[in-house]
Design a protein around this motif. Structure first.
Motif, short mmCIF file in Angstrom:
data_model
loop_
_atom_site.label_atom_id
_atom_site.label_comp_id
_atom_site.label_asym_id
_atom_site.label_seq_id
_atom_site.Cartn_x
_atom_site.Cartn_y
_atom_site.Cartn_z
N GLN A 215 14.60 24.60 33.30
CA GLN A 215 15.36 24.66 34.51
C GLN A 215 16.92 24.10 34.08
O GLN A 215 17.63 23.98 34.83
N GLY A 216 16.96 23.41 32.93
CA GLY A 216 18.20 22.72 32.34
C GLY A 216 18.41 21.26 32.85
O GLY A 216 19.57 20.72 32.70
N LYS A 217 17.26 20.66 33.08
CA LYS A 217 17.27 19.26 33.49
C LYS A 217 17.03 18.38 32.25
O LYS A 217 16.15 18.75 31.55
N SER A 218 17.73 17.28 32.05
CA SER A 218 17.52 16.39 31.15
C SER A 218 16.73 15.17 31.82
O SER A 218 16.46 14.79 32.81
N LEU A 219 15.54 14.50 30.96
CA LEU A 219 14.94 13.61 31.36
C LEU A 219 15.12 12.00 30.67
O LEU A 219 15.38 12.29 29.73
N VAL A 220 14.88 11.39 31.68
CA VAL A 220 14.51 9.96 31.18
C VAL A 220 13.11 9.68 31.31
O VAL A 220 12.39 9.66 32.49
N ILE A 221 12.48 9.43 30.17
CA ILE A 221 10.95 8.88 30.04
C ILE A 221 10.96 7.73 29.33
O ILE A 221 11.27 7.42 28.05
N TYR A 222 10.40 6.53 29.89
CA TYR A 222 10.04 5.18 29.51
C TYR A 222 8.98 5.46 28.52
O TYR A 222 7.64 5.64 28.86
N PRO A 223 9.16 5.26 27.44
CA PRO A 223 7.96 5.73 26.15
C PRO A 223 6.76 4.77 26.20
O PRO A 223 5.76 4.91 25.81
N GLU A 224 6.84 3.47 26.74
CA GLU A 224 6.10 2.52 26.78
C GLU A 224 5.24 2.71 27.82
O GLU A 224 4.17 2.17 28.07
N GLY A 225 5.56 3.73 28.99
CA GLY A 225 4.66 3.89 30.03
C GLY A 225 4.75 2.86 31.19
O GLY A 225 3.88 2.77 32.07
N GLY A 226 5.77 2.29 31.15
CA GLY A 226 5.97 0.91 32.03
C GLY A 226 6.20 -0.42 31.49
O GLY A 226 6.61 -0.40 30.41
#
Length: 242
Positions: free
Chosen positions: A141-152
């Motif tokens: 849909q064209g959205k950029s994501l923030v993902i914390y790769p440590e998982g928390g």
């Protein structure tokens, strides 16, 4: 001194909630009209800046290369502190977050978070799979994501990060979009993950490193991409904290 620090901490939480409630009617716009999802990033940026100004905590945003607002990215920051969430609101690119589903339980905030962002139960294999599919769909849909790769917040010895999970890197490779390592070097000092939670004076800094292009990568490259990202962020954390 302890009393003043506790007072400052409670005041900081008040400022966070106050500006959320002020901006909540605006956040309803992308909830009611999903095609206006980019407003989520704009309003989050307003919210973050107002919070840091009024707490007050000085902040600095450094981009090591120009980020293209027309492109889609996966942003991967280190995660030592609850302060990392508003810090990533300073992102110059409009993004949504992939975060733990426990925040859905918070009154009003949980409703907003569930509607505008992607939630995941890290303990559930099915939930992790669903969040990966939702992340793929959001990128389409064209959205950029923030993902914390440590998982928390998992590190027992900050500023040494915990191990990275695969989700962010698989997502970037599957969708052949750039992954941006992000270093947040000082939040573990300003708002450490300890009981009781206490806010300390300091400068919030966030560094957006040069994007790593994934074009041509396959899932076999997931481990190397993960290791390269970890090395970039950890090296910068250690440099900043010398």
């Amino acid at each position: 001194m302890k009393f003043l620090r506790a007072l400052h901490t409670y005041y900081g939480f008040f400022v966070f909630i106050f500006w959320f409630l002020i901006l909540f009617p605006l956040l309803l716009i992308p909830i009611i009209f999903p095609s206006q999802f980019k407003l989520t990033g704009i309003f989050n940026r307003w919210w973050a800046k107002l919070m840091f100004i009024f707490v007050p905590l000085p902040y600095e945003v450094e981009c090591r290369s120009k980020l293209d607002p027309k492109r889609t990215y996966v942003f991967c920051p280190n995660h030592f502190s609850y302060l990392d969430i508003p810090t990533m609101g300073l992102n110059p690119i409009n993004t949504i977050f992939v975060g733990k589903n426990s925040m859905e339980k918070l009154p009003v905030f949980g409703f907003m978070y569930r509607k505008l962002h992607i939630t995941v139960d890290r303990k559930s294999l099915r939930s992790r799979g669903d969040s990966l599919l939702a992340s793929m769909s959001a990128i389409d849909q064209g959205k950029s994501l923030v993902i914390y790769p440590e998982g928390g917040i998992i590190s027992q010895h900050p500023p040494m990060m915990g191990n990275f999970k695969d989700g962010a890197f698989r997502t970037a490779i599957e969708k052949q979009i750039p992954l941006v390592p992000v270093t947040i070097p000082f939040n573990w000092i300003i708002l450490p993950d300890k009981n009781p939670i206490r806010l300390y004076r300091g400068r919030v800094r966030v560094i957006f490193h040069e994007p790593i292009e994934t074009l041509g990568m396959t899932l076999a490259d997931t481990k190397k991409l993960k290791e390269d990202t970890y090395s970039i962020i950890q090296a910068e954390i250690e440099k900043q904290n010398r």
